[in-house]
Motif scaffolding. Structure first.
Motif, PDB file in Angstrom:
ATOM      1  N   GLU A 233       0.833  -1.213   0.000  1.00  0.00           N
ATOM      2  CA  GLU A 233       0.000   0.000   0.000  1.00  0.00           C
ATOM      3  C   GLU A 233       0.861   1.254   0.000  1.00  0.00           C
ATOM      4  OE1 GLU A 233      -3.170   0.257   3.031  1.00  0.00           O
ATOM      5  OE2 GLU A 233      -2.201   2.156   3.572  1.00  0.00           O
ATOM      6  N   LYS A 307      -8.272   0.952  -0.132  1.00  0.00           N
ATOM      7  CA  LYS A 307      -9.022   1.139  -1.376  1.00  0.00           C
ATOM      8  C   LYS A 307      -8.527   2.364  -2.136  1.00  0.00           C
ATOM      9  CE  LYS A 307     -13.205   2.849  -1.394  1.00  0.00           C
ATOM     10  NZ  LYS A 307     -14.662   3.003  -1.194  1.00  0.00           N
ATOM     11  N   GLU A 308      -8.313   3.459  -1.415  1.00  0.00           N
ATOM     12  CA  GLU A 308      -7.884   4.696  -2.074  1.00  0.00           C
ATOM     13  C   GLU A 308      -6.480   4.540  -2.679  1.00  0.00           C
ATOM     14  OE1 GLU A 308      -9.337   4.497   0.813  1.00  0.00           O
ATOM     15  OE2 GLU A 308     -11.190   5.621   0.520  1.00  0.00           O
ATOM     16  N   ALA A 310      -5.171   1.728  -3.803  1.00  0.00           N
ATOM     17  CA  ALA A 310      -5.322   0.904  -5.010  1.00  0.00           C
ATOM     18  C   ALA A 310      -5.942   1.711  -6.147  1.00  0.00           C
ATOM     19  CB  ALA A 310      -6.172  -0.325  -4.697  1.00  0.00           C
ATOM     20  N   MET A 311      -6.917   2.563  -5.823  1.00  0.00           N
ATOM     21  CA  MET A 311      -7.498   3.431  -6.845  1.00  0.00           C
ATOM     22  C   MET A 311      -6.435   4.359  -7.432  1.00  0.00           C
ATOM     23  SD  MET A 311     -11.043   4.348  -4.800  1.00  0.00           S
ATOM     24  CE  MET A 311     -11.412   5.789  -5.786  1.00  0.00           C
ATOM     25  N   HIS A 362      -4.211  -3.572  -9.322  1.00  0.00           N
ATOM     26  CA  HIS A 362      -4.907  -2.693  -8.380  1.00  0.00           C
ATOM     27  C   HIS A 362      -6.375  -2.503  -8.742  1.00  0.00           C
ATOM     28  CE1 HIS A 362      -1.618  -1.694  -5.677  1.00  0.00           C
ATOM     29  NE2 HIS A 362      -0.841  -1.772  -6.733  1.00  0.00           N
ATOM     30  N   LYS A 365      -7.975  -5.192  -6.894  1.00  0.00           N
ATOM     31  CA  LYS A 365      -8.112  -4.873  -5.470  1.00  0.00           C
ATOM     32  C   LYS A 365      -9.287  -3.931  -5.217  1.00  0.00           C
ATOM     33  CE  LYS A 365      -4.601  -4.409  -2.802  1.00  0.00           C
ATOM     34  NZ  LYS A 365      -3.360  -3.950  -2.151  1.00  0.00           N
ATOM     35  N   VAL A 366      -9.440  -2.946  -6.097  1.00  0.00           N
ATOM     36  CA  VAL A 366     -10.579  -2.031  -5.941  1.00  0.00           C
ATOM     37  C   VAL A 366     -11.887  -2.802  -6.088  1.00  0.00           C
ATOM     38  CG1 VAL A 366     -11.742  -0.006  -6.871  1.00  0.00           C
ATOM     39  CG2 VAL A 366      -9.241  -0.061  -6.759  1.00  0.00           C
ATOM     40  N   GLN A 368     -12.456  -5.860  -5.366  1.00  0.00           N
ATOM     41  CA  GLN A 368     -12.679  -6.613  -4.121  1.00  0.00           C
ATOM     42  C   GLN A 368     -13.243  -5.713  -3.026  1.00  0.00           C
ATOM     43  OE1 GLN A 368      -8.920  -8.462  -3.229  1.00  0.00           O
ATOM     44  NE2 GLN A 368      -8.957  -9.762  -5.051  1.00  0.00           N
ATOM     45  N   HIS A 369     -12.731  -4.482  -2.952  1.00  0.00           N
ATOM     46  CA  HIS A 369     -13.264  -3.540  -1.955  1.00  0.00           C
ATOM     47  C   HIS A 369     -14.716  -3.171  -2.243  1.00  0.00           C
ATOM     48  CE1 HIS A 369      -9.798  -2.646   0.588  1.00  0.00           C
ATOM     49  NE2 HIS A 369      -9.046  -2.683  -0.499  1.00  0.00           N
ATOM     50  N   LEU A 370     -15.096  -3.269  -3.522  1.00  0.00           N
ATOM     51  CA  LEU A 370     -16.484  -2.977  -3.889  1.00  0.00           C
ATOM     52  C   LEU A 370     -17.389  -4.188  -3.717  1.00  0.00           C
ATOM     53  CD1 LEU A 370     -15.863  -0.857  -7.143  1.00  0.00           C
ATOM     54  CD2 LEU A 370     -16.440  -0.019  -4.845  1.00  0.00           C
TER      55      LEU A 370
END
Length: 372
Positions: A233, A307-308, A310-311, A362, A365-366, A368-370
């Motif tokens: 991260e 999340k941020e 990865a975004m 990434h 990963k985003v 997955q966070h969603l």
């Protein structure tokens, strides 16, 4: 969220920009790529005197005690300079790993040496035949008495030849992932230098039954997963800052060139295609800066930012490539010449866009966070 720089951060940014403009011109960047040595030691020690190595390290270890936003500002300026020195692996990754997982003795011994510019740390994660990701770590660590025996091959290990310590990710049977602090001068470690796109000094590092004392095990099992995730991260976000540092001058150079270069009897900036190139560049640049500094601000505030981050990495990796390619198009053939700086920014940004996970990694990963 307040992304305005405070007085101290403004001073840090201005002083870093002035220092690197004087001490790290692009002529030095071109010289270092031909050197046998990995980096300019005189510049490295001057950086230490500026206090940069201690930007994240608490005052109790003689550091500045700054936060991740301070580090982001500093690395963006380093990106503008295409800095050829092991700041990233030593301070961003090595310093963070020691702060989060080092013992009291390791912190007391090693952190002041990082601050003084006396210690270089490298990070060994990626392995042959696999794509980026912790699930692909196959280097083994076998417990033997009061030590572990590490065997495996790592790729793209930055500044390994100059490192005092290598942070090595490995796998322990029935325990899971582990992160070790390995002395780089161990005779059972073999290194081979790569030629790289960005001219930084990366190596293949082979661990052949390397004996490491148990006290050098920083984390094992779930704590190792958590530590590696944190390093990814922070590393990914710091690479975003580095890419911003490459995008800003690429845009400024291109805009200035569009305003002064004449072709077909008129300034090229009067052509709609060039205008749109410049507009798309500044939109990408400002968008990448906003999303990067948003994630950095959350980390600095102690807020969750996975999340941020990865975004930011997914967007900035793609945006940096778009921006600098447009810069090349605006300049035409001249920007591909070695004497022109544009290709240095492209090389640095391209390498940073892949490090610590590319856009696809990434984006996953985003997703997955969603909850997808």
């Amino acid at each position: 969220m307040d992304l305005n720089l405070n007085i101290e951060q403004s001073i840090l940014k201005d002083s870093a920009r002035d220092f690197l403009k004087a001490e790290c011109p692009k002529s030095l960047v071109r010289e270092v790529r031909e050197w046998e040595d990995d980096y300019p030691e005189e510049l490295w020690h001057k950086m230490a005197e500026m206090g940069w190595m201690g930007v994240l390290i608490p005052e109790e270890y003689d550091g500045i005690g700054g936060d991740f936003l301070d580090l982001t500002i500093l690395i963006e300026v380093m990106g503008q300079a295409c800095l050829p020195a092991p700041f990233f692996s030593t301070v961003v990754i090595g310093g963070t790993a020691l702060l989060l997982a080092g013992s009291k003795e390791q912190k007391k011994d090693l952190l002041p040496k990082i601050i003084a510019g006396e210690l270089v740390v490298s990070y060994a994660l990626i392995e042959p035949g696999n794509w980026y990701g912790f699930s692909n770590v196959n280097t083994s660590a076998v417990e033997e008495g009061d030590s572990y025996i590490i065997s495996g091959t790592k790729l793209f290990v930055e500044y390994a030849r100059s490192a005092n310590y290598i942070l090595c990710a490995a796998r322990v049977a029935n325990e899971g992932l582990a992160l070790f602090l390995v002395k780089a001068d161990n005779p059972s470690i073999k290194m081979k230098l790569f030629n790289t796109l960005s001219y930084d000094k990366q190596c293949e590092v082979v661990f052949e039954d390397v004996k490491v004392p148990k006290e050098n095990l920083l984390a094992l099992g779930q704590p190792a997963n958590d530590l590696l995730a944190t390093l990814e991260e922070r590393g990914a976000l710091a690479k975003c800052a580095e890419m911003l540092g490459c995008m800003q001058p690429a845009f400024e150079m291109s805009l200035a060139y569009a305003k002064e270069r004449e072709q077909f009897g008129r300034l090229i900036g009067t052509f709609q295609a060039i205008q749109h190139h410049c507009v798309n560049m500044v939109i990408d640049l400002n968008s990448a800066r906003y999303i990067t500094y948003l994630a950095a601000w959350k980390i600095a505030q102690g807020l969750p930012a996975a999340k941020e981050a990865a975004m930011a990495k997914s967007y900035t990796s793609a945006a940096s490539n778009r921006v600098i390619k447009l810069g090349h198009q605006i300049h035409g053939a001249i920007s591909y010449c070695d004497e022109h700086d544009m290709h240095l920014f492209y090389r640095k940004a391209k390498a940073a866009s892949i490090a610590f996970g590319d856009t696809d990694h990434h984006l996953e990963k985003v997703a997955q966070h969603l909850g997808l």
